[in-house]
Design an enzyme around this catalytic site. Structure first.
Site, PDB file in Angstrom:
ATOM      1  CG  HIS A 145      38.073  42.876  44.867  1.00 42.91           C
ATOM      2  ND1 HIS A 145      39.079  41.990  45.194  1.00 42.91           N
ATOM      3  CD2 HIS A 145      37.291  42.223  43.942  1.00 42.91           C
ATOM      4  CE1 HIS A 145      38.925  40.861  44.517  1.00 42.91           C
ATOM      5  NE2 HIS A 145      37.849  40.979  43.751  1.00 42.91           N
ATOM      6  CG  HIS A 215      39.092  40.852  39.113  1.00 42.80           C
ATOM      7  ND1 HIS A 215      38.257  40.067  38.345  1.00 42.80           N
ATOM      8  CD2 HIS A 215      38.682  40.686  40.398  1.00 42.80           C
ATOM      9  CE1 HIS A 215      37.370  39.477  39.131  1.00 42.80           C
ATOM     10  NE2 HIS A 215      37.599  39.838  40.379  1.00 42.80           N
ATOM     11  CD  GLU A 342      40.024  37.351  41.247  1.00 43.28           C
ATOM     12  OE1 GLU A 342      40.086  38.212  42.149  1.00 43.28           O
ATOM     13  OE2 GLU A 342      38.998  36.682  41.006  1.00 43.28           O
TER      14      GLU A 342
END
Length: 378
Positions: A145, A215, A342
């Site tokens: 991420h 997210h 996502e």
């Protein structure tokens, strides 16, 4: 008079719906400091103080219309609440926190804008143009991420236009978390009836990777409602199996006959405890699905609130909040209090030839979008 921005987006129209605000070219107008309320098409934008963090003020920007109210903070460009107006009053259907410190300490990326690249990159490295780039290792030996200080932990500059579009922008320097190129990114949030639209716009000084996502953790029956009784459809006939590090092996496998088959509406909890190596790796669902088209998923809570997701990205990560343990807006949130859907490029796509690489060529503007459409069932 409007000034033309340097980016153009691809117009988007959800199936059977009127055109969205994503019309190219994008007009930025003069940046408007968000001091009060601006109204057009029944959308308001209001700015309030949310918190202070590292000596800086963090503000909450609330977009509202007759159906939705969405709160977004300028730290992490994170959705802090998402309220739907029903006959029983407003219902908040996403997880969030009361302070920035809680956002940072929870490790959930809760509601945040994630980047430069969402999800995992094996070995925290990739090769581009015969050069190997070494990224930060923030999850074991892998990159996750965007790294230790990804886009979820950045302060964003904010502007708004009179047509109800809120823009949050940042500059990611060359070498940020190991990525090449100085990247300029803007995230545009707008409402259209029962839809929250997010448009990502970026340009880089060098060839680089860019694959953002949102997210948000959804809880369609409220923070205490859990996820197991939510009915879910994912419009994907296949998924990318992962290893014990939750990184795809490179295989693309049909969902049919597996607990990962959500091609027809199914309770999230129906198969989540079935014996399956894929589910054992992540203590539940934490998998990338290969989307059939732009309509990614439909989710419906027990109370009738439903969500449809549209995107131009090829994959969808479905995560059932298997490691949640924090204090939320309304009290403690724990195991499977919310689920994330996502839109993304496939995890580790830069290292798997069979996967589409999220390449952003130098000096070439690009866009991606996510659109969330909500209904109350009333």
């Amino acid at each position: 008079m409007h000034r033309r921005a340097s980016f153009q987006s691809t117009p988007y129209r959800a199936p059977g719906r009127k055109a969205s605000p994503f019309k190219g070219p994008i007009y930025t107008n003069r940046p408007v400091p968000v001091q009060g309320i601006y109204i057009r098409y029944m959308t308001t934008i209001q700015k309030t103080l949310y918190d202070t963090y590292n000596g800086r003020e963090v503000h909450l920007y609330t977009l509202s219309n007759d159906f939705l109210s969405v709160g977004i903070i300028d730290f992490g460009a994170a959705v802090q609440y998402l309220k739907i107006r029903t006959s029983e009053g407003e219902k908040d259907i996403c997880l969030g926190f009361k302070s920035v410190k809680e956002y940072v300490s929870c490790g959930m990326y809760c509601g945040a804008t994630v980047g430069r690249v969402a999800n995992r990159i094996r070995g925290a490295q990739f090769t581009m143009n015969s050069t190997t780039y070494h990224l930060s290792k923030n999850q074991g030996q892998n990159h996750h991420h965007g790294g230790f200080e990804g886009f979820d932990r950045k302060f964003y500059s904010v502007s708004a236009t009179e047509d109800g579009i809120l823009t949050m922008s940042l500059i990611s320097p060359d070498g940020d978390e190991g990525y090449p190129g100085e990247l300029h990114m803007s995230v545009q949030f707008s409402l259209e009836d029962g839809r929250l639209n997010i448009l990502y716009i970026a340009i880089s000084t060098k060839d680089t990777l860019w694959a953002p996502t949102s997210h948000i953790y959804f809880c369609l029956d409220g923070e205490k409602g859990g996820v197991l009784d939510t009915t879910l459809t994912i419009y994907a006939d296949s998924f990318t199996p992962c290893d014990a590090d939750s990184i795809p092996t490179g295989e693309i496998r049909a969902v049919q006959g597996t607990p990962l088959d959500f091609t027809a509406p199914k309770r999230i909890g129906l198969d989540i405890s079935k014996p399956c190596e894929q589910l054992e790796y992540g203590k539940g669902y934490d998998h990338n699905f290969v989307l059939n088209g732009s309509h990614a998923a439909t989710a419906t809570g027990k109370g009738g609130i439903s969500l449809d997701i549209y995107t131009d990205m090829p994959g969808l990560q479905f995560y059932t909040g298997n490691y949640i343990n924090a204090e939320g807006k309304y009290g403690h949130i724990g195991f499977r209090s919310g689920f994330a859907l996502e839109p993304q490029f496939f995890p580790d796509a830069a290292n798997v030839p069979a996967f589409q690489t999220p390449l952003l060529p130098a000096n070439t503007p690009a866009t991606h979008y996510i659109s969330y459409e909500f209904h109350t069932g009333e």
